[in-house]
Enzyme design. Structure first.
Site, PDB file in Angstrom:
ATOM      1  N   SER A   1      36.363   7.189 -31.842  1.00 48.20           N
ATOM      2  CA  SER A   1      37.503   8.033 -31.471  1.00 48.20           C
ATOM      3  C   SER A   1      37.765   9.096 -32.528  1.00 48.20           C
ATOM      4  O   SER A   1      38.911   9.456 -32.800  1.00 48.20           O
ATOM      5  CB  SER A   1      38.747   7.155 -31.317  1.00 48.20           C
ATOM      6  OG  SER A   1      38.899   6.381 -32.503  1.00 48.20           O
TER       7      SER A   1
ATOM      8  N   ASN B   1      36.469  13.074 -33.905  1.00 51.15           N
ATOM      9  CA  ASN B   1      36.574  14.406 -33.305  1.00 51.15           C
ATOM     10  C   ASN B   1      35.770  14.493 -31.998  1.00 51.15           C
ATOM     11  O   ASN B   1      36.322  14.779 -30.924  1.00 51.15           O
ATOM     12  CB  ASN B   1      36.096  15.412 -34.361  1.00 51.15           C
ATOM     13  CG  ASN B   1      36.280  16.851 -33.976  1.00 51.15           C
ATOM     14  OD1 ASN B   1      35.348  17.644 -34.048  1.00 51.15           O
ATOM     15  ND2 ASN B   1      37.488  17.233 -33.588  1.00 51.15           N
ATOM     16  N   TRP B   2      34.487  14.176 -32.046  1.00 48.00           N
ATOM     17  CA  TRP B   2      33.640  14.228 -30.846  1.00 48.00           C
ATOM     18  C   TRP B   2      33.934  13.033 -29.941  1.00 48.00           C
ATOM     19  O   TRP B   2      33.953  13.159 -28.720  1.00 48.00           O
ATOM     20  CB  TRP B   2      32.185  14.291 -31.265  1.00 48.00           C
ATOM     21  CG  TRP B   2      31.109  14.402 -30.220  1.00 48.00           C
ATOM     22  CD1 TRP B   2      29.873  13.827 -30.294  1.00 48.00           C
ATOM     23  CD2 TRP B   2      31.085  15.157 -28.984  1.00 48.00           C
ATOM     24  NE1 TRP B   2      29.102  14.157 -29.198  1.00 48.00           N
ATOM     25  CE2 TRP B   2      29.825  14.963 -28.387  1.00 48.00           C
ATOM     26  CE3 TRP B   2      32.025  15.948 -28.328  1.00 48.00           C
ATOM     27  CZ2 TRP B   2      29.473  15.553 -27.157  1.00 48.00           C
ATOM     28  CZ3 TRP B   2      31.678  16.533 -27.093  1.00 48.00           C
ATOM     29  CH2 TRP B   2      30.422  16.339 -26.524  1.00 48.00           C
TER      30      TRP B   2
ATOM     31  N   PHE C   1      39.093   2.899 -34.469  1.00 46.21           N
ATOM     32  CA  PHE C   1      39.117   2.258 -35.799  1.00 46.21           C
ATOM     33  C   PHE C   1      40.546   2.464 -36.306  1.00 46.21           C
ATOM     34  O   PHE C   1      40.924   3.575 -36.660  1.00 46.21           O
ATOM     35  CB  PHE C   1      38.073   2.910 -36.702  1.00 46.21           C
ATOM     36  CG  PHE C   1      38.050   2.358 -38.097  1.00 46.21           C
ATOM     37  CD1 PHE C   1      37.492   1.116 -38.362  1.00 46.21           C
ATOM     38  CD2 PHE C   1      38.589   3.083 -39.153  1.00 46.21           C
ATOM     39  CE1 PHE C   1      37.476   0.601 -39.655  1.00 46.21           C
ATOM     40  CE2 PHE C   1      38.575   2.580 -40.445  1.00 46.21           C
ATOM     41  CZ  PHE C   1      38.021   1.335 -40.691  1.00 46.21           C
TER      42      PHE C   1
ATOM     43  N   LYS D   1      18.829  18.278 -37.610  1.00 41.25           N
ATOM     44  CA  LYS D   1      19.447  19.616 -37.752  1.00 41.25           C
ATOM     45  C   LYS D   1      20.607  19.593 -38.749  1.00 41.25           C
ATOM     46  O   LYS D   1      20.980  20.615 -39.312  1.00 41.25           O
ATOM     47  CB  LYS D   1      19.840  20.194 -36.399  1.00 41.25           C
ATOM     48  CG  LYS D   1      20.895  19.412 -35.626  1.00 41.25           C
ATOM     49  CD  LYS D   1      22.323  19.732 -35.983  1.00 41.25           C
ATOM     50  CE  LYS D   1      23.295  18.757 -35.375  1.00 41.25           C
ATOM     51  NZ  LYS D   1      24.651  18.849 -35.905  1.00 41.25           N
TER      52      LYS D   1
HETATM   53  N1  LIG Z   1      32.445  16.563 -34.209  1.00 41.83           N
HETATM   54  C1  LIG Z   1      31.472  17.227 -33.587  1.00 41.83           C
HETATM   55  O1  LIG Z   1      31.582  18.445 -33.332  1.00 41.83           O
HETATM   56  C2  LIG Z   1      30.231  16.510 -33.164  1.00 41.83           C
HETATM   57  C3  LIG Z   1      29.871  15.273 -33.682  1.00 41.83           C
HETATM   58  N2  LIG Z   1      28.719  14.668 -33.264  1.00 41.83           N
HETATM   59  C4  LIG Z   1      28.304  13.366 -33.803  1.00 41.83           C
HETATM   60  O2  LIG Z   1      29.146  12.348 -33.273  1.00 41.83           O
HETATM   61  C5  LIG Z   1      29.248  11.275 -34.209  1.00 41.83           C
HETATM   62  C6  LIG Z   1      30.712  10.941 -34.414  1.00 41.83           C
HETATM   63  O3  LIG Z   1      31.364  12.102 -34.900  1.00 41.83           O
HETATM   64  P1  LIG Z   1      32.929  12.370 -34.683  1.00 41.83           P
HETATM   65  O4  LIG Z   1      33.413  11.768 -33.436  1.00 41.83           O
HETATM   66  O5  LIG Z   1      33.099  13.840 -34.868  1.00 41.83           O
HETATM   67  O6  LIG Z   1      33.603  11.538 -35.871  1.00 41.83           O
HETATM   68  P2  LIG Z   1      34.423  12.070 -37.140  1.00 41.83           P
HETATM   69  O7  LIG Z   1      33.577  12.833 -38.075  1.00 41.83           O
HETATM   70  O8  LIG Z   1      35.654  12.704 -36.650  1.00 41.83           O
HETATM   71  O9  LIG Z   1      34.619  10.668 -37.921  1.00 41.83           O
HETATM   72  C7  LIG Z   1      35.719  10.013 -38.120  1.00 41.83           C
HETATM   73  C8  LIG Z   1      35.721   8.710 -37.332  1.00 41.83           C
HETATM   74  O10 LIG Z   1      35.183   7.635 -38.121  1.00 41.83           O
HETATM   75  C9  LIG Z   1      36.072   6.532 -38.026  1.00 41.83           C
HETATM   76  N3  LIG Z   1      35.913   5.628 -39.152  1.00 41.83           N
HETATM   77  C10 LIG Z   1      36.297   5.808 -40.436  1.00 41.83           C
HETATM   78  N4  LIG Z   1      35.971   4.724 -41.163  1.00 41.83           N
HETATM   79  C11 LIG Z   1      35.359   3.854 -40.317  1.00 41.83           C
HETATM   80  C12 LIG Z   1      34.797   2.561 -40.468  1.00 41.83           C
HETATM   81  N5  LIG Z   1      34.763   1.952 -41.660  1.00 41.83           N
HETATM   82  N6  LIG Z   1      34.242   1.967 -39.393  1.00 41.83           N
HETATM   83  C13 LIG Z   1      34.227   2.585 -38.197  1.00 41.83           C
HETATM   84  N7  LIG Z   1      34.765   3.803 -37.985  1.00 41.83           N
HETATM   85  C14 LIG Z   1      35.313   4.426 -39.037  1.00 41.83           C
HETATM   86  C15 LIG Z   1      37.429   7.206 -37.972  1.00 41.83           C
HETATM   87  O11 LIG Z   1      38.406   6.323 -37.500  1.00 41.83           O
HETATM   88  C16 LIG Z   1      37.154   8.337 -36.999  1.00 41.83           C
HETATM   89  O12 LIG Z   1      37.252   7.877 -35.673  1.00 41.83           O
HETATM   90  C17 LIG Z   1      28.517  11.750 -35.482  1.00 41.83           C
HETATM   91  O13 LIG Z   1      27.222  11.202 -35.509  1.00 41.83           O
HETATM   92  C18 LIG Z   1      28.424  13.262 -35.305  1.00 41.83           C
HETATM   93  O14 LIG Z   1      27.282  13.813 -35.939  1.00 41.83           O
HETATM   94  C19 LIG Z   1      27.923  15.219 -32.308  1.00 41.83           C
HETATM   95  C20 LIG Z   1      28.253  16.426 -31.739  1.00 41.83           C
HETATM   96  C21 LIG Z   1      29.413  17.154 -32.125  1.00 41.83           C
HETATM   97  O1  LIG Z   2      26.584  18.257 -34.114  1.00 44.86           O
HETATM   98  C1  LIG Z   2      27.386  19.160 -34.083  1.00 44.86           C
HETATM   99  C2  LIG Z   2      27.352  20.230 -33.066  1.00 44.86           C
HETATM  100  O2  LIG Z   2      26.436  19.968 -32.043  1.00 44.86           O
HETATM  101  C3  LIG Z   2      28.446  19.240 -35.106  1.00 44.86           C
HETATM  102  O3  LIG Z   2      27.875  19.388 -36.356  1.00 44.86           O
HETATM  103  P1  LIG Z   2      28.739  19.113 -37.663  1.00 44.86           P
HETATM  104  O4  LIG Z   2      28.815  17.621 -37.833  1.00 44.86           O
HETATM  105  O5  LIG Z   2      28.015  19.797 -38.779  1.00 44.86           O
HETATM  106  O6  LIG Z   2      30.099  19.722 -37.403  1.00 44.86           O
END
Ligand SMILES: NC(=O)C1=CN([C@@H]2O[C@H](COP(=O)(O)OP(=O)(O)OC[C@H]3O[C@@H](n4cnc5c(N)ncnc54)[C@H](O)[C@@H]3O)[C@@H](O)[C@H]2O)C=CC1
Ligand SMILES: O=C(CO)COP(=O)(O)O
Length: 374
Positions: A24, A26-27, A54, A219
């Site tokens: 939960s 950003n993505w 979390f 990437k």
């Molecule tokens: N944000 C974006 O624009 C994009 C992200 N992604 C990928 O999606 C995946 C998740 O990224 P986001 O949702 O952006 O997360 P985020 O970067 O916002 O990470 C924070 C999350 O990690 C959780 N967290 C912190 N400590 C933790 C623990 N000990 N155990 C479990 N969870 C914990 C937080 O509660 C929060 O939900 C990553 O692999 C990222 O590369 C892929 C495409 C776009």
């Molecule tokens: O994977 C992403 C866009 O597709 C986001 O990349 P960042 O984690 O560098 O923001």
């Protein structure tokens, strides 16, 4: 696909699929919003989308889960965006997955092994999974993709979804594309495509799980290099050169790891498009820019905590993981960009080294699955 199978891969009209999002951030929050709006429209899915959170306590003293369920908004990781009333936050991991037969994994990659271990024996045996996680683990035997970790530990099939998907843009419903990678089961991939597709989010499927997942993973290392170039005010030509060299290293590394990886995958959204968007507007680029502007004197951990308010970078740990694979195999010279990014990020080299290595960069090509100079 059999003639009696519906477009979503559901051959039993009485069966409804139940979706849970594990993550939960950003993505993760954007994915839950998008999926929640689709389950309301698609008759073969239950309306409710459960989202594992979390749990944390906000500065107000309230639990994040309570605030999400009251205000319908993840005020910490996706402020200003309503998730939809059918998205239900749940702090209990096992409870969140127990009824689901479609599991969407989307947490920072470093937490996934621990999460999977807690879920062993707790997910439905007929569940299908998809990973939106960009990253990998490195084991004694070599790299282990997150989709394999999920499949191996939970005993379920796992597809991947990657693409040029900066979450805050998709949250505002700006047009973008994504790629589902699948192994063998086309009908399952079609169900995922159907579940994720909207008029502003165009999803296509390719039979190449490892290729799609390695594009999304690698990437992030190139994005750090792009950030260093920006932080040193080196200009657009230099950044384009870094992206080209990075794409080449992504392709060579992927094909050396998995001979099944297809060249065409690099032309999908998960490949060149994700590389471009992340090098222009991602978090890895942004923090690497600040790292270079500070002359490498402030660590990535410090900058991440200050600049991202709890969101996590994937590129720094991925660069380390890639470096471990390269050094075990004696391949550092074949991957000068990947190697240099890691050495800069741990302070062994200054940020300016990102272009200096190119003077002695070898050119290489793939011949029958192994890297060769040309
Ligand atoms: N944000 C974006 O624009 C994009 C992200 N992604 C990928 O999606 C995946 C998740 O990224 P986001 O949702 O952006 O997360 P985020 O970067 O916002 O990470 C924070 C999350 O990690 C959780 N967290 C912190 N400590 C933790 C623990 N000990 N155990 C479990 N969870 C914990 C937080 O509660 C929060 O939900 C990553 O692999 C990222 O590369 C892929 C495409 C776009
Ligand atoms: O994977 C992403 C866009 O597709 C986001 O990349 P960042 O984690 O560098 O923001």
């Amino acid at each position: 696909m059999s003639p009696t199978t519906a477009i979503d891969g559901n051959s039993n009209p009485n069966k409804k699929f139940k979706v849970t999002v594990v993550g939960s951030g950003n993505w993760g929050s954007v994915a839950a919003k998008l999926l929640g709006s689709n389950t309301l429209k698609l008759s073969s899915f239950h309306d409710e989308v459960r989202m594992w959170v979390f749990e944390e306590t906000l500065p107000s003293g309230e639990k994040l889960t309570d605030v999400i369920n009251r205000d319908n908004e993840n005020v910490k990781y996706l402020p200003g965006i309503k998730l939809g009333r059918n998205v239900v936050a749940d702090p209990d991991l096992v409870n969140a997955v127990k009824d689901a037969n479609m599991l969407v994994f989307v947490t920072p990659h470093q937490f996934m092994e621990g999460i999977c271990k807690k879920l062993v024996g707790k997910v439905r045996s007929d569940a299908e999974a998809i990973s939106l996680i960009k990253g990998m683990e490195v084991k004694m035997e070599g790299p282990c993709m997150i989709s394999s970790l999920i499949s191996e530990l939970l005993g379920i099939n796992c597809c991947v979804l990657m693409g040029a998907n900066i979450a805050n843009e998709i949250a505002k419903e700006m047009f973008s594309e994504a790629t589902v990678g699948y192994r063998e089961h086309r009908e399952v991939a079609e169900r995922w495509v159907n579940l994720f597709s909207t008029t502003y989010f165009i999803v296509s499927a390719v039979e190449d799980v490892e290729g799609v997942e390695l594009c999304g993973t690698l990437k992030n290392v190139v994005a750090l290099a792009a950030g260093f170039v920006d932080g040193l005010d080196m200009g657009n030509n230099t950044k384009a050169a870094i992206m080209r060299i990075g794409l080449r290293e992504m392709r060579v590394f992927s094909k050396l790891m998995f001979s099944s990886v297809k060249d065409n995958t690099f032309f999908e959204s998960c490949g060149v498009a994700d590389l471009i968007t992340t090098c222009l507007g991602g978090r890895n680029r942004k923090v690497a820019d600040a790292f270079a502007r500070n002359g490498g004197k402030r660590s990535f951990d410090e900058l991440e905590a200050e600049m991202l308010q709890g969101q996590k970078l994937q590129g720094v740990s991925t660069a380390k993981e890639v470096y471990e694979v390269l050094s075990k195999r004696g391949w550092q010279e074949l991957f000068p960009l990947f190697t240099t990014v890691h050495e800069i990020s741990i302070g062994r080299l200054p940020p300016s080294a990102i272009v200096e290595y190119s003077e002695h960069t070898p050119n290489f090509s793939l011949v029958e699955g192994s890297a060769q100079y040309y």
